[in-house]
Design a protein around this motif. Structure first.
Motif, PDB file in Angstrom:
ATOM      1  N   UNK A  13      -4.469  14.386   0.592  1.00 11.74           N
ATOM      2  CA  UNK A  13      -4.355  13.549   1.780  1.00 11.74           C
ATOM      3  C   UNK A  13      -3.698  12.226   1.405  1.00 11.74           C
ATOM      4  N   UNK A  14      -2.623  11.870   2.092  1.00 13.38           N
ATOM      5  CA  UNK A  14      -1.946  10.610   1.842  1.00 13.38           C
ATOM      6  C   UNK A  14      -2.232   9.649   2.991  1.00 13.38           C
ATOM      7  N   UNK A  15      -2.968   8.587   2.737  1.00 12.27           N
ATOM      8  CA  UNK A  15      -3.311   7.659   3.817  1.00 12.27           C
ATOM      9  C   UNK A  15      -2.075   7.021   4.430  1.00 12.27           C
ATOM     10  N   UNK A  16      -2.153   6.725   5.726  1.00  8.66           N
ATOM     11  CA  UNK A  16      -1.069   6.031   6.414  1.00  8.66           C
ATOM     12  C   UNK A  16      -1.042   4.568   5.962  1.00  8.66           C
ATOM     13  N   UNK A  17      -2.198   4.038   5.572  1.00  8.84           N
ATOM     14  CA  UNK A  17      -2.292   2.658   5.099  1.00  8.84           C
ATOM     15  C   UNK A  17      -3.084   2.689   3.805  1.00  8.84           C
ATOM     16  N   UNK A  18      -2.583   2.041   2.777  1.00  6.06           N
ATOM     17  CA  UNK A  18      -3.315   2.013   1.524  1.00  6.06           C
ATOM     18  C   UNK A  18      -3.161   0.665   0.843  1.00  6.06           C
ATOM     19  N   UNK A  19      -3.600   0.581  -0.380  1.00  9.79           N
ATOM     20  CA  UNK A  19      -3.655  -0.714  -1.048  1.00  9.79           C
ATOM     21  C   UNK A  19      -2.282  -1.336  -1.275  1.00  9.79           C
ATOM     22  N   UNK A  20      -1.231  -0.529  -1.283  1.00  9.65           N
ATOM     23  CA  UNK A  20       0.109  -1.093  -1.445  1.00  9.65           C
ATOM     24  C   UNK A  20       0.537  -1.881  -0.212  1.00  9.65           C
ATOM     25  N   UNK A  21      -0.190  -1.718   0.893  1.00 12.30           N
ATOM     26  CA  UNK A  21       0.125  -2.434   2.126  1.00 12.30           C
ATOM     27  C   UNK A  21      -0.640  -3.746   2.263  1.00 12.30           C
ATOM     28  N   UNK A  22      -1.493  -4.053   1.296  1.00 12.91           N
ATOM     29  CA  UNK A  22      -2.242  -5.312   1.351  1.00 12.91           C
ATOM     30  C   UNK A  22      -1.268  -6.483   1.178  1.00 12.91           C
ATOM     31  N   UNK A  23      -1.302  -7.465   2.069  1.00 11.48           N
ATOM     32  CA  UNK A  23      -0.427  -8.637   1.902  1.00 11.48           C
ATOM     33  C   UNK A  23      -0.763  -9.389   0.621  1.00 11.48           C
ATOM     34  N   UNK A  24       0.173 -10.167   0.151  1.00 13.35           N
ATOM     35  CA  UNK A  24      -0.027 -10.973  -1.048  1.00 13.35           C
ATOM     36  C   UNK A  24      -1.261 -11.858  -0.890  1.00 13.35           C
ATOM     37  N   UNK A  25      -2.176 -11.769  -1.837  1.00 13.16           N
ATOM     38  CA  UNK A  25      -3.425 -12.530  -1.793  1.00 13.16           C
ATOM     39  C   UNK A  25      -3.434 -13.695  -2.791  1.00 13.16           C
ATOM     40  N   UNK A  26      -2.290 -14.025  -3.340  1.00  9.40           N
ATOM     41  CA  UNK A  26      -2.210 -15.114  -4.301  1.00  9.40           C
ATOM     42  C   UNK A  26      -2.731 -16.417  -3.689  1.00  9.40           C
ATOM     43  N   UNK A  27      -3.596 -17.093  -4.439  1.00 16.02           N
ATOM     44  CA  UNK A  27      -4.165 -18.345  -3.967  1.00 16.02           C
ATOM     45  C   UNK A  27      -5.408 -18.186  -3.123  1.00 16.02           C
ATOM     46  N   UNK A  28      -5.808 -16.958  -2.845  1.00 15.39           N
ATOM     47  CA  UNK A  28      -7.000 -16.711  -2.025  1.00 15.39           C
ATOM     48  C   UNK A  28      -8.173 -16.319  -2.912  1.00 15.39           C
ATOM     49  N   UNK A  29      -9.367 -16.668  -2.447  1.00 12.65           N
ATOM     50  CA  UNK A  29     -10.604 -16.362  -3.172  1.00 12.65           C
ATOM     51  C   UNK A  29     -11.470 -15.441  -2.329  1.00 12.65           C
ATOM     52  N   UNK A  30     -11.999 -14.404  -2.959  1.00 18.07           N
ATOM     53  CA  UNK A  30     -12.882 -13.452  -2.276  1.00 18.07           C
ATOM     54  C   UNK A  30     -14.176 -13.307  -3.060  1.00 18.07           C
ATOM     55  N   UNK A  31     -15.281 -13.179  -2.350  1.00 11.97           N
ATOM     56  CA  UNK A  31     -16.572 -12.843  -2.938  1.00 11.97           C
ATOM     57  C   UNK A  31     -16.930 -11.447  -2.454  1.00 11.97           C
TER      58      UNK A  31
END
Length: 310
Positions: free
Chosen positions: A3-21
């Motif tokens: 199964x090939x997802x229509x949306x996957x991690x390669x579609x994540x926008x650039x997160x440079x400079x952002x912090x996540x918990x």
């Protein structure tokens, strides 16, 4: 056929400079979420109960453009939640309430709450409100299709299910609470003019170690078979969370897989039950949660305020 997802991690926008918990980040959906965000350039904090396991998990994140760090957080101990929040001084873009326990034998948190409700809902309720003065973008809380179980409701007269504990009842209640929490949090954020959004996601059926602690031998056996025949892996299971965390979606959105029964597939907006959409229940749960945790929604100035002071 793969199964090939229509949306996957390669579609994540650039997160440079952002912090996540990310809570519960040392395995399963959590570490998959951490890895994807770090690869997209974010600084990701693994908020975990066991620092040694957290460090081991962090060491598996390789080839990332971003960075990772590990901090201790035990959602089943409100003192730990307060300590984690008190030590946080910097802005944080994403809070991902991922940690959880599922269908476990009856037990209590450090503060005496039923473990599934206390960990899955109350711990995240307290953490979110304590961190809100630092949040700049959004809160994503991981719920479950289990909120749809027939007859599922919030047991307002006995949230701890004292004398009436059933593992599945407790788990489904906690997951319904996650959705009601998201609904009421978004209402409060919008009412104060905050730019922060509250969203929820569920992974469908994902093969993780969450099912291994199930109180029922029969359910563990069924889960084992299902994990082999039906389930997505943890990376695919994390896609709805990542979609909710990085796409431009309205507040209170709920994301899940687009396949049959929402068990697997690409992330998409999904529906929820009437019980999970009831604003009166959401407000009632919020008030009960404030009373139980002693943590309140922060005022625009960043101070906690009581219900009566609003």
């Amino acid at each position: 056929m793969t199964h090939t997802p229509k949306w996957n991690t390669t579609d994540i926008p650039d997160q440079t400079g952002r912090t996540a918990i990310v809570t519960g980040a040392n395995s399963g959906l959590g570490i998959a979420t951490v890895e994807a965000l770090a690869r997209a350039g974010a600084h990701v904090v693994l908020a975990v109960r066991d620092l040694k396991r957290g460090e081991s998990a962090a060491a598996t994140v390789r080839g990332a453009r971003g960075t990772v760090e590990v901090r201790r957080l035990d959602l089943a101990d409100l003192a730990s939640v307060r300590a984690f929040a008190a030590a946080w001084q910097d802005p944080v873009d994403l809070l991902i309430n991922n940690a959880g326990v599922m269908n476990i034998p009856e037990s209590r948190t450090k503060d005496g709450f039923e473990m599934q409700f206390g960990t899955n809902h109350l711990g995240h309720f307290a953490l979110t409100n304590l961190l809100l003065p630092h949040l700049t973008d959004r809160v994503v809380t991981v719920a479950s299709g289990a909120h749809r179980l027939p007859g599922n409701h919030i047991h307002f007269d006995d949230l701890n299910l004292t004398g009436a504990y059933r593992p599945v009842t407790a788990y489904s209640q906690s997951k319904l609470a996650n959705l009601l929490f998201t609904l009421e949090l978004q209402r409060r954020l919008a009412a104060t003019g905050s730019p922060v959004r509250a969203l929820a996601a569920h992974p469908g059926w994902a093969a993780t170690n969450l099912q291994g602690a199930d109180a029922s031998v029969l359910r563990r056996a069924v889960m084992l078979v299902g994990n082999r025949l039906i389930a997505q892996d943890n990376k695919a299971g994390a896609l709805p969370t990542l979609y909710a965390a990085t796409q431009d979606l309205p507040g209170a959105s709920y994301v899940g897989p687009d396949g049959l029964g929402e068990m697997r597939g690409a992330p998409t907006l999904v529906g929820r039950t009437a019980a999970a959409s009831d604003p009166a229940s959401a407000r009632r749960l919020w008030q009960a949660s404030e009373e139980l945790t002693g943590v309140t929604f922060p005022s625009p100035s960043g101070r906690e305020v009581t219900e009566g002071a609003r």
